[in-house]
Scaffold this motif. Structure first.
Motif, PDB file in Angstrom:
ATOM      1  N   GLN A 148       0.809  -1.213   0.000  1.00 14.66           N
ATOM      2  CA  GLN A 148       0.000   0.000   0.000  1.00 14.66           C
ATOM      3  C   GLN A 148       0.849   1.274   0.000  1.00 14.66           C
ATOM      4  N   ALA A 149       2.156   1.125   0.068  1.00 10.49           N
ATOM      5  CA  ALA A 149       3.037   2.287   0.064  1.00 10.49           C
ATOM      6  C   ALA A 149       3.256   2.787  -1.359  1.00 10.49           C
ATOM      7  N   THR A 150       3.654   4.037  -1.476  1.00 10.32           N
ATOM      8  CA  THR A 150       3.954   4.609  -2.794  1.00 10.32           C
ATOM      9  C   THR A 150       5.107   3.872  -3.454  1.00 10.32           C
ATOM     10  N   ASP A 151       6.127   3.539  -2.669  1.00  8.15           N
ATOM     11  CA  ASP A 151       7.273   2.769  -3.148  1.00  8.15           C
ATOM     12  C   ASP A 151       7.364   1.502  -2.294  1.00  8.15           C
ATOM     13  N   PRO A 152       6.744   0.398  -2.725  1.00  5.31           N
ATOM     14  CA  PRO A 152       6.681  -0.799  -1.891  1.00  5.31           C
ATOM     15  C   PRO A 152       8.052  -1.373  -1.520  1.00  5.31           C
ATOM     16  N   ILE A 153       9.004  -1.324  -2.440  1.00  3.59           N
ATOM     17  CA  ILE A 153      10.314  -1.913  -2.152  1.00  3.59           C
ATOM     18  C   ILE A 153      11.036  -1.086  -1.089  1.00  3.59           C
ATOM     19  N   GLU A 154      10.992   0.229  -1.201  1.00  7.52           N
ATOM     20  CA  GLU A 154      11.602   1.078  -0.187  1.00  7.52           C
ATOM     21  C   GLU A 154      10.878   0.921   1.143  1.00  7.52           C
ATOM     22  N   ALA A 155       9.559   0.706   1.093  1.00  5.88           N
ATOM     23  CA  ALA A 155       8.800   0.478   2.323  1.00  5.88           C
ATOM     24  C   ALA A 155       9.294  -0.776   3.040  1.00  5.88           C
ATOM     25  N   LEU A 156       9.611  -1.827   2.300  1.00  6.30           N
ATOM     26  CA  LEU A 156      10.159  -3.034   2.914  1.00  6.30           C
ATOM     27  C   LEU A 156      11.540  -2.768   3.509  1.00  6.30           C
ATOM     28  N   ALA A 160      12.759  -3.168   7.440  1.00  4.57           N
ATOM     29  CA  ALA A 160      13.963  -3.851   7.920  1.00  4.57           C
ATOM     30  C   ALA A 160      14.758  -2.945   8.845  1.00  4.57           C
ATOM     31  N   ARG A 161      14.907  -1.672   8.468  1.00  2.00           N
ATOM     32  CA  ARG A 161      15.654  -0.747   9.321  1.00  2.00           C
ATOM     33  C   ARG A 161      14.954  -0.554  10.662  1.00  2.00           C
ATOM     34  N   ASP A 162      13.633  -0.604  10.658  1.00  5.07           N
ATOM     35  CA  ASP A 162      12.838  -0.334  11.856  1.00  5.07           C
ATOM     36  C   ASP A 162      12.384  -1.614  12.549  1.00  5.07           C
ATOM     37  N   TYR A 163      12.858  -2.753  12.115  1.00  8.26           N
ATOM     38  CA  TYR A 163      12.331  -4.047  12.560  1.00  8.26           C
ATOM     39  C   TYR A 163      12.560  -4.296  14.053  1.00  8.26           C
ATOM     40  N   ALA A 164      11.572  -4.929  14.666  1.00 11.79           N
ATOM     41  CA  ALA A 164      11.693  -5.522  15.996  1.00 11.79           C
ATOM     42  C   ALA A 164      10.957  -6.856  15.957  1.00 11.79           C
ATOM     43  N   ASP A 167       7.222  -7.995  14.398  1.00 13.09           N
ATOM     44  CA  ASP A 167       6.766  -7.311  13.185  1.00 13.09           C
ATOM     45  C   ASP A 167       6.533  -8.332  12.076  1.00 13.09           C
ATOM     46  N   THR A 168       5.583  -8.043  11.206  1.00 15.35           N
ATOM     47  CA  THR A 168       5.387  -8.826   9.989  1.00 15.35           C
ATOM     48  C   THR A 168       4.714  -7.942   8.951  1.00 15.35           C
ATOM     49  N   ASP A 169       4.609  -8.444   7.742  1.00 13.78           N
ATOM     50  CA  ASP A 169       4.016  -7.672   6.654  1.00 13.78           C
ATOM     51  C   ASP A 169       3.167  -8.610   5.803  1.00 13.78           C
ATOM     52  N   LEU A 170       2.037  -8.103   5.313  1.00 13.00           N
ATOM     53  CA  LEU A 170       1.145  -8.946   4.522  1.00 13.00           C
ATOM     54  C   LEU A 170       1.739  -9.329   3.177  1.00 13.00           C
ATOM     55  N   ALA A 171       2.774  -8.618   2.717  1.00 16.35           N
ATOM     56  CA  ALA A 171       3.475  -9.057   1.510  1.00 16.35           C
ATOM     57  C   ALA A 171       4.119 -10.417   1.744  1.00 16.35           C
ATOM     58  N   TRP A 172       4.581 -10.648   2.962  1.00 13.49           N
ATOM     59  CA  TRP A 172       5.146 -11.940   3.335  1.00 13.49           C
ATOM     60  C   TRP A 172       4.049 -13.004   3.377  1.00 13.49           C
ATOM     61  N   THR A 173       2.911 -12.657   3.918  1.00 13.30           N
ATOM     62  CA  THR A 173       1.794 -13.601   4.014  1.00 13.30           C
ATOM     63  C   THR A 173       1.347 -14.055   2.627  1.00 13.30           C
ATOM     64  N   PRO A 202       8.929  -4.933 -11.213  1.00 14.00           N
ATOM     65  CA  PRO A 202      10.029  -4.399 -10.403  1.00 14.00           C
ATOM     66  C   PRO A 202       9.589  -3.761  -9.090  1.00 14.00           C
ATOM     67  N   THR A 203       8.290  -3.526  -8.923  1.00  6.35           N
ATOM     68  CA  THR A 203       7.802  -2.905  -7.684  1.00  6.35           C
ATOM     69  C   THR A 203       6.994  -3.876  -6.828  1.00  6.35           C
ATOM     70  N   ASP A 204       7.104  -5.172  -7.092  1.00 10.65           N
ATOM     71  CA  ASP A 204       6.311  -6.169  -6.382  1.00 10.65           C
ATOM     72  C   ASP A 204       6.995  -6.550  -5.065  1.00 10.65           C
ATOM     73  N   PRO A 205       6.431  -6.186  -3.905  1.00  8.60           N
ATOM     74  CA  PRO A 205       7.088  -6.527  -2.636  1.00  8.60           C
ATOM     75  C   PRO A 205       7.105  -8.023  -2.344  1.00  8.60           C
ATOM     76  N   THR A 206       6.131  -8.764  -2.890  1.00  6.55           N
ATOM     77  CA  THR A 206       6.136 -10.208  -2.669  1.00  6.55           C
ATOM     78  C   THR A 206       7.335 -10.846  -3.354  1.00  6.55           C
ATOM     79  N   ALA A 207       7.703 -10.348  -4.532  1.00  2.00           N
ATOM     80  CA  ALA A 207       8.871 -10.873  -5.232  1.00  2.00           C
ATOM     81  C   ALA A 207      10.150 -10.539  -4.473  1.00  2.00           C
ATOM     82  N   ALA A 208      10.203  -9.337  -3.893  1.00  2.00           N
ATOM     83  CA  ALA A 208      11.380  -8.953  -3.109  1.00  2.00           C
ATOM     84  C   ALA A 208      11.572  -9.892  -1.922  1.00  2.00           C
ATOM     85  N   LEU A 209      10.483 -10.226  -1.240  1.00  3.66           N
ATOM     86  CA  LEU A 209      10.586 -11.135  -0.103  1.00  3.66           C
ATOM     87  C   LEU A 209      10.843 -12.569  -0.549  1.00  3.66           C
ATOM     88  N   MET A 210      10.333 -12.956  -1.725  1.00  9.70           N
ATOM     89  CA  MET A 210      10.638 -14.280  -2.252  1.00  9.70           C
ATOM     90  C   MET A 210      12.131 -14.406  -2.521  1.00  9.70           C
TER      91      MET A 210
END
Length: 338
Positions: A148-156, A160-164, A167-173, A202-210
């Protein structure tokens, strides 16, 4: 259903208790408290997803709608539904206006079910740093959606930078069916994977996590190829040391599995409703180490699962930030005047 207009947090607590008594005490089997942070225009969509999730995980649903934080006058409107249109749950939909929206926890905290986990889901753009939202700090699990972010890859990468841990993301689900099919392909072979290729936009966050998952699991660097006009991840291909190639290609809701020396197989690969994705994330309330490893590999950040599991709340006032930016702009304009 009870509607309270221009009310207070204490009145919401009293009304919920009264509605529970009238409905027969639905909260006796509550598994968790689900806090949903959502914009007004997406409230119905979030409610529909939460209704599906609540069928599998009876919960108290607290929907927080923050609106017009610059309004001079604070206002709270609430809608209380117990065992009604939102399924087997207790639901409170709270619309907060003015500065109250920046202190949503003052209304939410008294409504949490005692002694059960808390999950916060942002159905929309999450905070840049989750520590700036108390509703995220108080939660045991935090669910975002990079798509749902303007830049999904940068959002991921920011996740990661803010991870604790927690945390999880629906792109992973959304890649759970893909991961299941890919992992199942190795039930009958022990061949080592030497290369991998993922075909996706190139902007698919599911592919980035794959790519991150394959890299963290197999110790390789997957190649990401553009999918042409296909709107989402199209194909995953693995090359093995013994010369075999395994390819999983999606067409609509069916995947074709190809393997060297074997006949093609058709496997189901259906895109699930948002509510089913949310329900999957509510099944586990501990930290997802595999997600942490995949996210870290994708963003090239190590040691995510070693970070502290709790955040310390950091107060952030968006109005103050806007005034500061306006001051910098005005100062720059004055300096540029001859």
């Amino acid at each position: 259903m009870i509607g309270l207009w221009d009310t207070t947090g204490s009145e919401v607590v009293k009304a919920l208790a009264a509605e529970r008594r009238s409905a027969g005490g639905v909260a006796s089997g509550m598994a968790l408290t689900l806090i949903v942070v959502v914009d007004e225009k997406r409230v119905r969509e979030a409610e529909a997803a939460a209704t599906i999730a609540a069928a599998a995980h009876p919960c108290r649903l607290l929907v927080v709608v923050r609106t017009d934080v610059e309004r001079d006058r604070n206002r709270l409107d609430a809608e209380i539904v117990v065992g009604g249109r939102l399924g087997p749950c207790e639901a409170v939909v709270m619309r907060m206006y003015g500065r109250l929206a920046l202190h949503a926890e003052s209304v939410v905290m008294p409504l949490l079910v005692p002694d059960v986990p808390v999950v916060t889901w942002w159905h929309g753009e999450p905070p840049h740093e989750i520590a700036t939202d108390y509703l995220g700090v108080v939660a045991d699990r935090r669910i975002t959606d990079a798509a749902q972010a303007t830049d999904p890859i940068e959002a991921l990468r920011q996740r990661a930078r803010d991870y604790a841990p927690g945390d999880t993301d629906l792109a992973w689900t959304r890649i759970t069916p893909w991961r299941t099919l890919v992992a199942g392909a190795f039930d009958t072979t022990e061949a080592r994977v030497t290369a991998a290729r993922v075909v996706a936009p190139p902007t698919d966050p599911t592919a980035a996590l794959m790519c991150g998952w394959l890299g963290s699991r197999l110790g390789i660097s997957p190649r990401w190829e553009r999918a042409g006009d296909f709107p989402r991840m199209r194909e995953v291909q693995l090359s093995c040391a013994n010369g075999d190639e395994l390819t999983l290609t999606r067409e609509d809701s069916v995947a074709t599995f190809r393997r060297t020396g074997q006949a093609d197989r058709q496997l189901p690969l259906v895109r699930r409703p948002l509510g089913d994705e949310l329900a999957e994330e509510l099944r586990r309330l501990d930290a997802d180490q595999v997600y942490a490893e995949a996210l870290g590999a994708m963003a090239e950040v190590s040691g995510l699962d070693q970070r502290p599991g709790q955040r310390v709340h950091v107060w952030k006032d968006p109005a103050t930030a806007e005034r500061a930016e306006a001051g910098v702009t005005a100062h720059a304009g004055t300096s540029a005047t001859p």
